[in-house]
Design a protein around this motif. Structure first.
Motif, PDB file in Angstrom:
ATOM      1  N   ILE A  58       9.046  51.672   7.535  1.00 13.62           N
ATOM      2  CA  ILE A  58       8.813  50.698   6.461  1.00 13.62           C
ATOM      3  C   ILE A  58      10.054  49.826   6.268  1.00 13.62           C
ATOM      4  O   ILE A  58       9.966  48.600   6.125  1.00 13.62           O
ATOM      5  CB  ILE A  58       8.452  51.420   5.155  1.00 13.62           C
ATOM      6  CG1 ILE A  58       7.159  52.218   5.331  1.00 13.62           C
ATOM      7  CG2 ILE A  58       8.302  50.422   4.001  1.00 13.62           C
ATOM      8  CD1 ILE A  58       6.808  53.088   4.146  1.00 13.62           C
ATOM      9  N   LEU A 117       4.850  44.975  -0.129  1.00 19.51           N
ATOM     10  CA  LEU A 117       5.837  45.779   0.595  1.00 19.51           C
ATOM     11  C   LEU A 117       7.210  45.690  -0.068  1.00 19.51           C
ATOM     12  O   LEU A 117       7.888  46.705  -0.271  1.00 19.51           O
ATOM     13  CB  LEU A 117       5.914  45.299   2.053  1.00 19.51           C
ATOM     14  CG  LEU A 117       6.742  46.136   3.036  1.00 19.51           C
ATOM     15  CD1 LEU A 117       6.087  47.496   3.248  1.00 19.51           C
ATOM     16  CD2 LEU A 117       6.883  45.407   4.365  1.00 19.51           C
ATOM     17  N   TYR A 120       7.134  47.215  -3.983  1.00 16.14           N
ATOM     18  CA  TYR A 120       6.820  48.618  -4.268  1.00 16.14           C
ATOM     19  C   TYR A 120       7.140  49.593  -3.124  1.00 16.14           C
ATOM     20  O   TYR A 120       7.741  50.640  -3.380  1.00 16.14           O
ATOM     21  CB  TYR A 120       5.336  48.739  -4.636  1.00 16.14           C
ATOM     22  CG  TYR A 120       4.948  47.874  -5.804  1.00 16.14           C
ATOM     23  CD1 TYR A 120       5.342  48.202  -7.101  1.00 16.14           C
ATOM     24  CD2 TYR A 120       4.203  46.714  -5.619  1.00 16.14           C
ATOM     25  CE1 TYR A 120       5.004  47.396  -8.183  1.00 16.14           C
ATOM     26  CE2 TYR A 120       3.858  45.905  -6.694  1.00 16.14           C
ATOM     27  CZ  TYR A 120       4.255  46.241  -7.975  1.00 16.14           C
ATOM     28  OH  TYR A 120       3.934  45.446  -9.038  1.00 16.14           O
ATOM     29  N   LEU A 121       6.742  49.269  -1.891  1.00 18.88           N
ATOM     30  CA  LEU A 121       6.883  50.236  -0.802  1.00 18.88           C
ATOM     31  C   LEU A 121       8.298  50.296  -0.239  1.00 18.88           C
ATOM     32  O   LEU A 121       8.845  51.375  -0.023  1.00 18.88           O
ATOM     33  CB  LEU A 121       5.885  49.899   0.317  1.00 18.88           C
ATOM     34  CG  LEU A 121       4.405  49.908  -0.078  1.00 18.88           C
ATOM     35  CD1 LEU A 121       3.531  49.547   1.116  1.00 18.88           C
ATOM     36  CD2 LEU A 121       4.000  51.271  -0.630  1.00 18.88           C
TER      37      LEU A 121
END
Length: 358
Positions: A58, A117, A120-121
């Protein structure tokens, strides 16, 4: 939506996600090859390793998001141009602006994905990635600032320690200064300060408090004093990458709090905040540049377009990094540092689009 729109949109999204699936495993393989020695040396549990590489995926994807998108658009658009499909589209009476519409729809979908993305991620992944990095790969190094820590903890109080040992929760040469109306009212000094976790108190050794009076000062001295303070232990040990690990709402509150404290890292924190919004905008700009560059059939074929595209992408990354460093380490405006590459490449996109229409 017509057949042309579906055709281009499907190619846009499928090529982009295929590019991600192609490069992310390569990035993981290279990173694993670099770190495998330390992983084996530290006997890291396999579960933590797998979770680390999920976070790395990520983190890596978010970091190079614009580059992947730019190259994927150039790749499939060049393929369309080499197969003379674009000529057929435009010859049928479709304007270049109309031809660009499915690209912008695809860019909107990717921009929303990039926004989610980033908001939050990526913060959660960044926390796991950096925590693992300092725990196993940078043993002996601290993620927190531990030397010459000076902090404003509220409107009236300032704290300072010359050094802080995180493991022992012990600071040296502690000072707490209290001001009212720009005038010092009192000052507390101690040779050392230790956080007592059991009682949530602070233990001061060689405690000295000076209360400044109109005519005489009142001085109180104690060899040892246990007391409470309004600041937290984290205020003495600010973590370097803390901003990267916060969601947008928490980051906004954190920056407001740090501005009140007069943090020296405020430029770095704001840089992280503004990038969450600049990245989705760069998706549109890079999409337009990629289409304008690769929609023309060239003698050198797809290789020329890819080479030109890689050069533009590297220049974009270079501008982003250079101005990012300037904002983090100087008084250069963070918002200007973040948006300057988009402004420059936005002008380039307008120029290239104008000539592509012609």
């Amino acid at each position: 939506m017509k057949i042309l729109d579906w055709y281009i949109l499907k190619r846009y999204l499928s090529t982009f996600f295929m590019m991600l699936l192609l490069f992310i495993p390569i990035g993981i393989t290279v990173h694993l090859a670099e770190k495998i020695g330390k992983i084996l040396e530290n006997d890291v549990p396999i579960g933590e390793v797998l979770l680390y590489f999920v976070d790395f995926t990520i983190y890596f994807a978010h970091l190079l998001f614009p580059l992947f998108l730019f190259l994927s658009v150039i790749f499939f658009t060049s393929k369309l141009a080499n197969n003379t499909e674009i000529v057929a589209f435009l010859s049928s009476g479709v304007s270049f602006t109309r031809f660009l519409r499915p690209y912008l729809i695809g860019a909107s979908i990717v921009a929303v994905f990039a926004l989610i993305l980033g908001l939050y991620l990526a913060p959660e992944a960044s926390k796991g990635f950096n925590d693992f990095d300092f725990k196993y790969f940078k043993k002996g190094k601290s993620a927190a600032k531990t030397q010459n820590v000076f902090r404003q903890i509220n409107d009236n109080d300032y704290i300072y320690v010359s050094s802080f040992n995180i493991k022992e929760k012990l600071g040296q040469n502690f000072t707490l200064e209290h001001f009212e109306n720009d005038k010092m009212i009192s000052k507390i000094e101690a040779q050392s300060i230790r956080y007592i976790e059991k009682d949530s108190t602070y233990r001061l050794i060689r405690y000295v408090k000076r209360t400044i009076g109109e005519h005489d000062d009142i001085i109180v001295k104690e060899k040892r004093k246990d007391t409470l303070f309004s600041f937290d232990l984290e205020d003495l040990t600010p973590v370097e990458y803390i901003a990267e690990t916060l969601t947008y709402g928490d980051l906004t509150k954190f920056i407001a709090k740090e501005e009140q404290r007069g943090s020296s890292n405020i430029g770095r924190y704001k840089l992280v905040k503004y990038r969450k919004w600049s990245l989705p905008v760069s998706v549109f700009i890079l999409t337009i540049i990629a289409v304008a560059v690769s929609s023309i059939k060239r003698r050198g074929g797809m290789g020329v377009n890819l080479a030109f595209g890689i050069c533009i992408a590297m220049i974009f990354v270079f501008f982003d990094k250079i101005f990012g460093v300037m904002a983090a380490q100087s008084d250069f405006s963070p918002i200007l540092a973040v948006w300057f590459p988009n402004i420059i490449f936005g002008v380039l996109a307008t120029y290239l689009l104008y000539h592509a229409k012609r």
